[in-house]
Design a protein around this motif. Sequence first.
Motif, short mmCIF file in Angstrom:
data_model
loop_
_atom_site.label_atom_id
_atom_site.label_comp_id
_atom_site.label_asym_id
_atom_site.label_seq_id
_atom_site.Cartn_x
_atom_site.Cartn_y
_atom_site.Cartn_z
N ARG B 708 0.83 -1.21 0.00
CA ARG B 708 0.00 0.00 0.00
C ARG B 708 0.87 1.26 0.00
O ARG B 708 0.57 2.23 -0.70
N GLU B 709 1.95 1.20 0.76
CA GLU B 709 2.84 2.37 0.78
C GLU B 709 3.47 2.57 -0.61
O GLU B 709 3.59 3.70 -1.09
N VAL B 712 1.07 4.22 -2.73
CA VAL B 712 0.97 5.66 -2.44
C VAL B 712 2.09 6.41 -3.15
O VAL B 712 1.87 7.43 -3.79
N HIS B 713 3.30 5.85 -3.04
CA HIS B 713 4.43 6.50 -3.71
C HIS B 713 4.19 6.57 -5.21
O HIS B 713 4.51 7.59 -5.85
N MET B 714 3.64 5.50 -5.76
CA MET B 714 3.37 5.51 -7.21
C MET B 714 2.34 6.58 -7.54
O MET B 714 2.45 7.28 -8.55
N ALA B 715 1.32 6.68 -6.69
CA ALA B 715 0.27 7.67 -6.93
C ALA B 715 0.84 9.08 -6.89
O ALA B 715 0.35 9.98 -7.57
N LEU B 716 1.90 9.25 -6.11
CA LEU B 716 2.48 10.59 -5.98
C LEU B 716 3.53 10.87 -7.05
O LEU B 716 4.16 11.92 -7.03
N GLY B 717 3.76 9.88 -7.91
CA GLY B 717 4.66 10.15 -9.03
C GLY B 717 5.90 9.29 -9.09
O GLY B 717 6.75 9.51 -9.94
N ALA B 718 6.01 8.29 -8.20
CA ALA B 718 7.17 7.41 -8.27
C ALA B 718 6.99 6.46 -9.44
O ALA B 718 5.98 5.76 -9.52
N PRO B 795 -1.27 -0.04 -8.45
CA PRO B 795 -1.63 0.80 -7.31
C PRO B 795 -3.13 1.08 -7.22
O PRO B 795 -3.65 1.29 -6.12
N GLY B 796 -3.80 1.07 -8.38
CA GLY B 796 -5.23 1.37 -8.37
C GLY B 796 -5.99 0.49 -7.41
O GLY B 796 -6.76 0.97 -6.56
N ALA B 797 -5.77 -0.80 -7.52
CA ALA B 797 -6.49 -1.76 -6.68
C ALA B 797 -6.06 -1.63 -5.22
O ALA B 797 -6.87 -1.74 -4.30
N LEU B 799 -5.00 0.96 -3.56
CA LEU B 799 -5.36 2.19 -2.86
C LEU B 799 -6.86 2.32 -2.60
O LEU B 799 -7.29 3.26 -1.96
N LYS B 800 -7.62 1.35 -3.14
CA LYS B 800 -9.05 1.38 -2.85
C LYS B 800 -9.25 1.12 -1.37
O LYS B 800 -8.56 0.28 -0.78
#
Lengths: 234, 802
Positions: B708-709, B712-718, B795-797, B799-800
């Motif tokens: 999950r972390e 999150v990093h991927m969602a923020l641009g990693a 990450p989509g799945a 972060l739900k």
Amino acid sequence: MNQKQPLIALRDLRRIYTTDQLETHALAGLDLDIARGEYLAIEGPSGCGKSTLLSVLGLLDEPSSGEYILAGVPTTEIDAEEQARLRNREIGFIFQSFNLIPEMSVRENVELPLIYRGGFDGKARRQAAEEALKRVGMDHRADHRPGQLSGGQQQRAAIARALVGQPSLLLADEPTGNLDSESGEQVMDLLGELHDGGTTLVMVTHNPDYAARAGRRLRMQDGRIEHDPGAGGA
Amino acid sequence: MIAGFLVDLRHAVRVYRKTPWQTALAVLMLASAMALVSTMAGLWSELNLDDNAGLVNDRGLVTIGQRGDMPMGVLSANGVRELKAASQTLMHISGGSLFGGLGDIELEGRTLEGVAEPVLPDYFETVQPRLALGRGLTEEDFSDDGAYVLVLSHQLWQAHFDGDMGIIGREVEMADQRWRIVGVADPEFNGLSSNRIAFWLPYRRFMADLQQGMPLQMVDDFPFFRIVARRASGTGLGAVEEELRNLVVDLPRPAMGQPLTADRLLVVNGIVDNPEAQRAAQRQTNLLLAAAVLIALVAAVNIGIFLLARAPTRRRELALRQAVGAGRRRLAGQLLVEAALLVVAATGLGLVLSIWLALAFRELDLFEQIELSGGWLDWPALGFSAGLAALLTALVALVPMALIRQRRLSEDARQISARPGRFQHAAGLVQLGLAGLVGAVALGFLAHLWLLGQRDLGLQPDRVTVATVSLESRPTGSAIVMPDAAAIEASRSAIRDRIGSLPGVEVVAFASPLPGQRMISTGNYEIEGEQINARMVNVSPGVVEALGLRLLHGRDFESENEPGMIVSRRFAETAWGQTDVVGRFVREGDAGRVIGVVDDVQFRHPDMPAEPIVLATQSGMAGFMASIIIRGRVDPDLVEARINEGLALIMDDLRVHRIRGLDELLGELTVIDRARARVTALFGVVIVLMAAFGFFAMQRFLVASGRREIAVHMALGAGPSSVRRRVVFGGLKLGLPGLVFGTLLGLIAVTWLTNDLVSTAVSPLHISAVTALGLLLVMLVSTLQPAWRAARLSPGALLKDP
């Protein structure tokens, strides 16, 4: 960039989940344009594809077919690294469960998108993070850990993190789902202010009152757009 | 309780069936470790605890020997007597002569097979063998005017006397004497020798009456005994060794060979053929057993971690069980049953694997001079393996219990990040530390081996083939009629003609012994008041060119049986203080005149100083058994046939025993080093693989728990590369203390080894640097797959909201 060009353009977008025995059409051929500065609320029952659509819009999930153009970039034609850069530059996320990293302080959490963008030294990052926190009224909690904050405060910190990179698009997935009504109101007011400031906002919500605050309400059912007043130039 | 156990067992089977490949891998890993443990425990038990069934009591029985070519003592009968009188730490001391060949001696008209064991006084009191009938030899039996007496072996009693129960007191005729049989040994007792012993008799009687009447004065100064003793009650091995080191200085010098010195003296428990090899094997086995146990412990911890790679699912399951009322004890019981199932399966497979492994280890050159039973596992080893298996069960079960902390289900579902805890840090430290330790030791041995290979042995083995000869199927102790010089010369001439005519052959020569052949051939010389003990080598003309010896002065021999000597640099410098000594005399007469001086040749381990050497056509080993040396490219099959034709001119049954390159023969000098390097390298590879696997499993666990972390990093641009970097750097950070610890342990271990087992030319610092690099590589490789896996997360799945 051509201001008349939509920020988001989806053409026959599909997302199919396949298991051994089952094929689920989470998104069954969507066509959708979202203009810059628009405030869009997506509604619909559980399992209708709202969150999948938000994931695809946020480049967190790959569509199975179709076209998705974000800020003029055909996202299906670029690799994962380029997608990550685009995501970092253009998109800010707000999650229902905040998704702050508990081992980091609020400021460190907010600085993260700038770390991935590169080109910011420590001082510039700190300054940008403090400005973002000030915008959401959380600057006095910058050195706290997420675990030391209330749910509303955590969500505001998450909004600051979404804002810090000045993205053109904010994606919010049930941003008030884990909050009490008072905190929910505060967060919605904050999102309204951001939209008023020119930010494009796409929000998934079950709450009709909050959806009503959006300029455009889109209803989904079984992976399709059931109702969209904005479609066809509305 | 039983019902609960069965439920847990069924569940455990289901858990493992869900992940068959992971389970198979875990079982195989632990089984390999258990196979190593049980094999080493079996060897350790045999080398340290083995009871001698042929003795009434084997407690306190020791063998006294020495380091070097002649492992058994060079004490004479007089030396043993004096030692016995002076020692405070030994109750009894005695010995059996190595010269017990019976030749063609007949006992009541039937030729004897095997050898006799001529023994010194006090033998039966010292050794305390079991007897089937009668008594052993007593003090009176050793007096010169006493009766002629024998103690028969059980085999001889059965074969020659049909197991006659009335044999005691019966007189038999042997070598024109009447001998009275006073005892029959137990079938389990075979004396001090590995040869088949026919009977025991007083040493002086044997030498004076059966060995063509050697004068008694000479008999008492004649060396070569297997010396055994009984420690005084409460006296340790160290105390005995310390006392004997002081006493050997004053012992009378034997008539042959080098006197026993304090630095070469060795005392080991039990009856052993080669005390030096025994002690080396015991030491090596101790280290290997310890390494095997460590490997098993690491394997168990790794499996615990590995099974937790699917921790999020397991944690959820256990949290649900807690939610429906399962207490901690109940959950611990369930984990214990799961662990026990895995360990029992692995131990079973490990024991099967150890059948093969035990045989393979017993074949190793490491134990080639040790008498091993060729068996598998004894009860102590099995008990040890079972005890360790129980400990491993607890360990495998404890790891999940330590990692799966109590938490509420809702709390668990919200978990975002996974940071390595104290357990992961400790596990990383221990695993990499051990990998560094064993890896560095293996590298140390390999570097030592490589350095040994670079040593100048004083000859040029390229394109040199050596054919060794032997007499086919002669029983031990058979008398050999020595061929005359003319027959040997004719044979050599025939072989030279037959081999020399082959294309590619440059020169053919004869020599015995050659470096790498374990033959004792020494002589004492007194030159200008200086005593020189030198290795004597019987050679033929052409030996200098054939072996590629470096001639410093003078010349090679020019004809067979030419008088004169070629000496080595060490010999010349010891005797005359210079190398240009052509024309000087090693002893009086033409045979003792130096005709050439060659550079030193290493006949012993390359780490030992070169010894003085004398090459002569008429000295040392019997010439007819000399090896044939061929310089040039030859076909071994063709060579063998032609040599056999030439050897037939000496004796019908004299044949080529083996043909091989000189470099292979020289390899015999470092055979123990190679075996040790191989075994240690095997252990090193296993433990490094285990550490890599453990580190990999830990990274997978951390990635799985922190998905999950990462999302999150991927969602923020990693991007993927950023995620991979993050996981790899996280892994390196986690492993850094282990890398430092392992490198340090390796440095200490190799420094310690350079005091004894490994050449001082091996640099502990260099080895440590290579170890550190190796550990870094292990960490990198182990982290790559989890890093790639992390970068491919969706990450989509993740972060739900759950």
